[in-house]
Design a protein around this motif. Sequence first.
Motif, short mmCIF file in Angstrom:
data_model
loop_
_atom_site.label_atom_id
_atom_site.label_comp_id
_atom_site.label_asym_id
_atom_site.label_seq_id
_atom_site.Cartn_x
_atom_site.Cartn_y
_atom_site.Cartn_z
N ALA A 49 -11.49 4.21 -0.84
CA ALA A 49 -12.77 3.70 -1.31
C ALA A 49 -12.73 2.19 -1.51
O ALA A 49 -13.65 1.47 -1.08
CB ALA A 49 -13.17 4.40 -2.61
N LEU A 50 -11.67 1.69 -2.15
CA LEU A 50 -11.59 0.25 -2.38
C LEU A 50 -11.34 -0.51 -1.08
O LEU A 50 -11.87 -1.60 -0.88
CB LEU A 50 -10.50 -0.08 -3.39
N LEU A 51 -10.52 0.06 -0.20
CA LEU A 51 -10.29 -0.59 1.08
C LEU A 51 -11.59 -0.71 1.88
O LEU A 51 -11.92 -1.78 2.41
CB LEU A 51 -9.26 0.20 1.89
N GLU A 52 -12.33 0.37 1.92
CA GLU A 52 -13.57 0.36 2.70
C GLU A 52 -14.59 -0.60 2.10
O GLU A 52 -15.36 -1.25 2.82
CB GLU A 52 -14.16 1.77 2.77
N GLU A 53 -14.57 -0.74 0.77
CA GLU A 53 -15.48 -1.68 0.12
C GLU A 53 -15.20 -3.11 0.57
O GLU A 53 -16.12 -3.89 0.85
CB GLU A 53 -15.34 -1.57 -1.40
N VAL A 54 -13.92 -3.46 0.68
CA VAL A 54 -13.56 -4.80 1.15
C VAL A 54 -13.85 -4.96 2.63
O VAL A 54 -14.41 -5.97 3.06
CB VAL A 54 -12.07 -5.08 0.85
N PHE B 93 -1.45 5.72 8.09
CA PHE B 93 -2.39 5.59 9.20
C PHE B 93 -3.63 6.46 9.02
O PHE B 93 -4.74 6.04 9.34
CB PHE B 93 -1.69 5.94 10.51
N VAL B 94 -3.44 7.69 8.52
CA VAL B 94 -4.60 8.59 8.36
C VAL B 94 -5.57 8.02 7.34
O VAL B 94 -6.79 8.02 7.55
CB VAL B 94 -4.12 10.00 7.94
N LEU B 95 -5.06 7.52 6.23
CA LEU B 95 -5.93 6.91 5.21
C LEU B 95 -6.70 5.73 5.78
O LEU B 95 -7.91 5.59 5.55
CB LEU B 95 -5.08 6.48 4.02
N LEU C 181 0.82 -1.22 0.00
CA LEU C 181 0.00 0.00 0.00
C LEU C 181 0.85 1.27 0.00
O LEU C 181 0.55 2.20 -0.76
CB LEU C 181 -0.96 -0.02 1.18
N PRO C 182 1.91 1.39 0.81
CA PRO C 182 2.72 2.61 0.72
C PRO C 182 3.33 2.83 -0.66
O PRO C 182 3.40 3.96 -1.14
CB PRO C 182 3.82 2.37 1.78
N ALA C 183 3.76 1.75 -1.33
CA ALA C 183 4.32 1.89 -2.68
C ALA C 183 3.25 2.31 -3.67
O ALA C 183 3.52 3.10 -4.59
CB ALA C 183 4.96 0.58 -3.12
N VAL C 184 2.03 1.77 -3.52
CA VAL C 184 0.92 2.16 -4.40
C VAL C 184 0.64 3.66 -4.26
O VAL C 184 0.47 4.38 -5.26
CB VAL C 184 -0.33 1.34 -4.07
N ARG D 217 1.57 5.16 -11.90
CA ARG D 217 1.17 6.42 -11.25
C ARG D 217 0.70 6.15 -9.83
O ARG D 217 0.12 5.12 -9.53
CB ARG D 217 0.05 7.09 -12.04
N SER D 218 0.96 7.13 -8.98
CA SER D 218 0.49 7.00 -7.60
C SER D 218 -1.03 7.06 -7.56
O SER D 218 -1.67 7.69 -8.41
CB SER D 218 1.09 8.13 -6.75
N VAL D 219 -1.61 6.39 -6.59
CA VAL D 219 -3.06 6.40 -6.38
C VAL D 219 -3.37 7.40 -5.28
O VAL D 219 -2.72 7.40 -4.22
CB VAL D 219 -3.55 5.00 -5.98
N ASP D 220 -4.34 8.26 -5.52
CA ASP D 220 -4.65 9.26 -4.50
C ASP D 220 -5.39 8.62 -3.32
O ASP D 220 -6.00 7.55 -3.44
CB ASP D 220 -5.43 10.44 -5.07
N ALA D 221 -5.34 9.30 -2.21
CA ALA D 221 -5.87 8.75 -0.96
C ALA D 221 -7.36 8.44 -1.03
O ALA D 221 -7.80 7.38 -0.56
CB ALA D 221 -5.58 9.71 0.20
N PRO D 222 -8.22 9.34 -1.60
CA PRO D 222 -9.65 9.00 -1.65
C PRO D 222 -9.94 7.72 -2.44
O PRO D 222 -10.77 6.91 -2.03
CB PRO D 222 -10.28 10.23 -2.33
N ALA D 223 -9.26 7.53 -3.58
CA ALA D 223 -9.47 6.32 -4.37
C ALA D 223 -8.99 5.08 -3.61
O ALA D 223 -9.65 4.03 -3.63
CB ALA D 223 -8.74 6.43 -5.71
N ALA D 224 -7.86 5.20 -2.94
CA ALA D 224 -7.34 4.07 -2.17
C ALA D 224 -8.29 3.72 -1.03
O ALA D 224 -8.58 2.54 -0.78
CB ALA D 224 -5.95 4.40 -1.63
#
Length: 325
Positions: A196-201, A221-223, A169-172, A187-194
């Motif tokens: 969203a998928l985590l919360e879905e799982v 940690f904040v994300l 996740l840090p590398a993503v 390309r780096s993934v922005d925090a909101p997109a990251a």
Amino acid sequence: MTVASGVGSHPGDDQHAYDEALRIVLDLLGGDLPYLPEVPGRGAVADLTGRSLALLDSLGADLQPAGWRLTGSGGGVDHRRAVSLLAQDLDALEERTQDFTGSFKVQVAGPWTLAAMVERPRGDRVLADHGARRELAQSLAAGLTTHLADLRRRVPGASLVLQVDEPLLPAVLGGGVPTASGFSRHRSVDAPAAAALLEEVFSAAPADDVVVHCCAPEVPFVLLARAGDPGLSVDLAVLTPGEYDALAAAAERGRRVHLGVVPGLRPSPEPTASSVAQRAERFCDLAGIDPASLVLTPACGLAGADPAWARTALAVVRDGARALG
């Protein structure tokens, strides 16, 4: 009360090694937080990626020279082997836990680590395709629903803890995942997109508790707090003092902090229960954390250890948790 557990992986390269790992985990940690062991030395079908792909719903995969690749709805022979091996491991678990009651942990690769490890049908990582990575996350979420329901049937006395492994996740987030050619980075993934998928799982998995494990430096940690606020599993050796506050905040919100306090490979000198308890106590004092919020574990890397050290490491964290408590 401080309890003990493990990250998940164990040494060995055959079914006997898995059976022995399961026996050790249940014998040593039966009163703490036992877990379904992983023995990645059995091959790609048994490592974190293969084991997680075995859970996918309506998506198949195949093993290529470069690694795992999605194939759509029909999986290849290696995917079927991964599904079969996981079922075999669960049969062994069910046989050994007939009268089990208490918390029990299972592990799965998170959506971003899977997206960074697995290729699309036409090549390159799933990470490169917005639609493909969402489809992968949705398939994983649906598969976890089935998997956890199966575990509840097999071990009806268990309160299930789901550990979502996100070492990449840090590398993503930082744009550090190499492309297939190796000459550039995704390309780096922005925090909101990251998030969203985590919360879905997280939200789709019917576990009694969810914890995210990340052994890499700079854990976001904040994300994670914004993405369902799971428990946190980290290695103490890679933490900076500035990150202690994030763990303390999670503990104050009632989240468990899984702390890797014993090296995955045999060190010299070897730690004792007393030294482990003292190390964890110093961390609690510096971070302002109640020791009752801690789950002590070995650090990542136990799969590369000798079998004797794997057993010793679990015994030491168990006894260290008792001493700390």
